[in-house]
Design a protein around this motif. Sequence first.
Motif, mmCIF file in Angstrom:
data_model
loop_
_atom_site.group_PDB
_atom_site.id
_atom_site.type_symbol
_atom_site.label_atom_id
_atom_site.label_comp_id
_atom_site.label_asym_id
_atom_site.label_seq_id
_atom_site.Cartn_x
_atom_site.Cartn_y
_atom_site.Cartn_z
ATOM 1 N N GLU A 106 0.867 -1.177 0.000
ATOM 2 C CA GLU A 106 0.000 0.000 0.000
ATOM 3 C C GLU A 106 0.902 1.225 0.000
ATOM 4 O OE1 GLU A 106 -3.738 2.084 2.384
ATOM 5 O OE2 GLU A 106 -2.461 0.624 3.420
ATOM 6 N N PHE A 107 0.669 2.134 -0.928
ATOM 7 C CA PHE A 107 1.543 3.278 -1.138
ATOM 8 C C PHE A 107 0.769 4.585 -1.014
ATOM 9 C CE2 PHE A 107 3.389 -0.276 -3.393
ATOM 10 C CZ PHE A 107 4.742 -0.192 -3.089
ATOM 11 N N LYS A 108 1.505 5.628 -0.682
ATOM 12 C CA LYS A 108 0.949 6.976 -0.633
ATOM 13 C C LYS A 108 1.822 7.892 -1.466
ATOM 14 C CE LYS A 108 -0.297 10.652 2.638
ATOM 15 N NZ LYS A 108 -0.356 11.041 4.068
ATOM 16 N N ASP A 109 1.189 8.703 -2.289
ATOM 17 C CA ASP A 109 1.904 9.709 -3.064
ATOM 18 C C ASP A 109 2.542 10.684 -2.083
ATOM 19 O OD1 ASP A 109 2.742 11.784 -4.646
ATOM 20 O OD2 ASP A 109 0.862 12.011 -5.726
ATOM 21 N N ILE A 110 3.839 10.889 -2.203
ATOM 22 C CA ILE A 110 4.577 11.688 -1.224
ATOM 23 C C ILE A 110 4.189 13.161 -1.283
ATOM 24 C CG2 ILE A 110 6.658 12.493 -2.439
ATOM 25 C CD1 ILE A 110 8.221 10.962 -0.150
ATOM 26 N N THR A 111 3.586 13.603 -2.393
ATOM 27 C CA THR A 111 3.223 15.012 -2.548
ATOM 28 C C THR A 111 1.757 15.288 -2.212
ATOM 29 O OG1 THR A 111 2.617 14.741 -4.884
ATOM 30 C CG2 THR A 111 4.923 15.284 -4.385
ATOM 31 N N GLY A 112 0.995 14.283 -1.872
ATOM 32 C CA GLY A 112 -0.428 14.492 -1.607
ATOM 33 C C GLY A 112 -0.999 13.410 -0.731
ATOM 34 N N LYS A 113 -2.302 13.231 -0.827
ATOM 35 C CA LYS A 113 -3.012 12.269 0.013
ATOM 36 C C LYS A 113 -3.518 11.061 -0.768
ATOM 37 C CE LYS A 113 -4.483 15.807 3.283
ATOM 38 N NZ LYS A 113 -5.636 16.465 3.954
ATOM 39 N N PHE A 114 -3.010 10.889 -1.963
ATOM 40 C CA PHE A 114 -3.455 9.792 -2.813
ATOM 41 C C PHE A 114 -2.848 8.470 -2.346
ATOM 42 C CE2 PHE A 114 -2.406 7.375 -6.825
ATOM 43 C CZ PHE A 114 -3.671 6.849 -6.984
ATOM 44 N N ARG A 115 -3.688 7.496 -2.040
ATOM 45 C CA ARG A 115 -3.244 6.168 -1.626
ATOM 46 C C ARG A 115 -3.722 5.137 -2.632
ATOM 47 N NH1 ARG A 115 -5.249 3.656 2.209
ATOM 48 N NH2 ARG A 115 -7.196 4.832 2.384
ATOM 49 N N TRP A 161 -3.094 0.623 -3.830
ATOM 50 C CA TRP A 161 -2.509 -0.693 -3.578
ATOM 51 C C TRP A 161 -1.906 -1.231 -4.867
ATOM 52 C CZ3 TRP A 161 -3.279 -3.288 1.275
ATOM 53 C CH2 TRP A 161 -4.115 -2.616 2.165
ATOM 54 N N PHE A 162 -0.818 -1.983 -4.717
ATOM 55 C CA PHE A 162 -0.135 -2.559 -5.869
ATOM 56 C C PHE A 162 0.155 -4.025 -5.574
ATOM 57 C CE2 PHE A 162 2.841 -3.335 -9.174
ATOM 58 C CZ PHE A 162 2.805 -2.280 -10.086
ATOM 59 N N PHE A 163 -0.290 -4.904 -6.462
ATOM 60 C CA PHE A 163 -0.037 -6.341 -6.354
ATOM 61 C C PHE A 163 0.772 -6.780 -7.573
ATOM 62 C CE2 PHE A 163 -3.651 -5.558 -3.739
ATOM 63 C CZ PHE A 163 -3.756 -6.574 -2.809
ATOM 64 N N ASN A 164 1.711 -7.692 -7.344
ATOM 65 C CA ASN A 164 2.531 -8.198 -8.448
ATOM 66 C C ASN A 164 2.772 -9.697 -8.263
ATOM 67 O OD1 ASN A 164 4.362 -8.016 -10.786
ATOM 68 N ND2 ASN A 164 5.970 -8.386 -9.294
ATOM 69 N N LEU A 165 2.669 -10.457 -9.363
ATOM 70 C CA LEU A 165 2.797 -11.910 -9.267
ATOM 71 C C LEU A 165 3.369 -12.511 -10.542
ATOM 72 C CD1 LEU A 165 0.348 -13.005 -11.219
ATOM 73 C CD2 LEU A 165 -1.075 -12.511 -9.258
ATOM 74 N N HIS A 166 3.672 -13.798 -10.459
ATOM 75 C CA HIS A 166 4.092 -14.607 -11.608
ATOM 76 C C HIS A 166 3.363 -15.941 -11.488
ATOM 77 C CE1 HIS A 166 7.640 -16.360 -14.175
ATOM 78 N NE2 HIS A 166 6.460 -16.439 -14.774
ATOM 79 N N MET A 167 2.354 -16.141 -12.329
ATOM 80 C CA MET A 167 1.564 -17.370 -12.254
ATOM 81 C C MET A 167 2.311 -18.566 -12.846
ATOM 82 S SD MET A 167 -2.433 -16.562 -12.923
ATOM 83 C CE MET A 167 -3.387 -15.485 -11.856
ATOM 84 N N ASP A 168 1.839 -19.743 -12.510
ATOM 85 C CA ASP A 168 2.491 -20.964 -12.956
ATOM 86 C C ASP A 168 2.354 -21.155 -14.472
ATOM 87 O OD1 ASP A 168 3.931 -23.279 -11.685
ATOM 88 O OD2 ASP A 168 2.496 -24.380 -12.931
ATOM 89 N N HIS A 169 3.375 -21.749 -15.070
ATOM 90 C CA HIS A 169 3.376 -21.941 -16.529
ATOM 91 C C HIS A 169 2.771 -23.288 -16.937
ATOM 92 C CE1 HIS A 169 6.774 -24.214 -15.173
ATOM 93 N NE2 HIS A 169 7.106 -24.627 -16.392
ATOM 94 N N CYS A 180 -8.543 -4.334 0.341
ATOM 95 C CA CYS A 180 -8.492 -3.001 -0.256
ATOM 96 C C CYS A 180 -9.804 -2.237 -0.264
ATOM 97 C CB CYS A 180 -7.962 -3.109 -1.692
ATOM 98 S SG CYS A 180 -6.416 -4.021 -1.831
ATOM 99 N N GLY A 181 -10.908 -2.924 -0.054
ATOM 100 C CA GLY A 181 -12.185 -2.233 -0.106
ATOM 101 C C GLY A 181 -12.408 -1.576 -1.455
ATOM 102 N N LYS A 182 -12.703 -0.279 -1.446
ATOM 103 C CA LYS A 182 -12.941 0.467 -2.680
ATOM 104 C C LYS A 182 -11.738 1.317 -3.091
ATOM 105 C CE LYS A 182 -17.960 0.683 -2.072
ATOM 106 N NZ LYS A 182 -19.161 1.557 -1.985
#
Length: 289
Positions: free
Chosen positions: A140-149, A151-159, A180-182
């Motif tokens: 979960e990230f916040k923009d350092i210049t404002g109040k924008f939050r 979420w970021f997910f990253n994966l590698h699925m099985d081949h 994450c809700g909304k």
Amino acid sequence: MRKLFIVLALCGVSILNAQQLNVASYNVRNSNPNDAKAGNGWEQRCPVLTRLITFHDFDIFGAQEVKHNQLEDMLNALPQYSYIGVGRDDGKTKGEYAPIFYRKDKFKLLKSGNFWLSEDTSKPNKGWDAAYTRICTWGEFKDITGKFRFWFFNLHMDHIGVVARRESAKLVISKIKEMCGKDPVILTGDFNVDQTSESYQVLHESGILSDSYEVAQLRYATNGTCAGWNPNTYTPNRIDHIFVTKNFAVEKYGVLTDTYRIKNEATGKYEARIPSDHFPVKAVLKYTK
């Protein structure tokens, strides 16, 4: 004059409230001796790959197939970035990471974690019919210049595992709903299947996430995303994706087919190479309150 001032002030507020993100997904290909023998070793590719990332100005991106030595090399070459993630085999440094790299001058990390793509998400293990242990890293990230939050997910699925990919897609959707809700959410990864697959449809038709390719205002995709080391190969298949929630407008989407040149000592001629066997995918996103 007063009316003009008010209009300009309102425009200024609109601009300040609109958050733009340059997001990407990049399978950098694990470092291994066979690639090096074929002239595609990590030591040769890393400088090109990291300059590509810098030139295309990725604010935050998910990477795949990153071994610990590669993680260290990328961080050394990209001092403007920090990362989150762990090795999938032991939850520490063993095995491939699915790390999230982010610009330290643009984002503050609020919290982060990992879960395994398996029936037991809490520890390293293979799920369903998967051939390998697979992991998803989130933050979960916040923009350092404002109040924008966001979420970021990253994966590698099985081949290999068809069931594993389908159930992994369902698992990720479930986690996003639970965590994450909304809030705005971005999901990147190498999904190992293209836009016609069942697991892709689970995500794109979830009512929560959409493929940025499909909803982009401007699309630049002259090729698919897996080139198999051959810069002359064409494929319509996109197996690397950026999914986003409806909070985001996707202004641009691109498959970046950058190449570089090396000299063939046998012929004396230069030939085209690519920094990875996958092309990176980039999306320019805008979030407006």
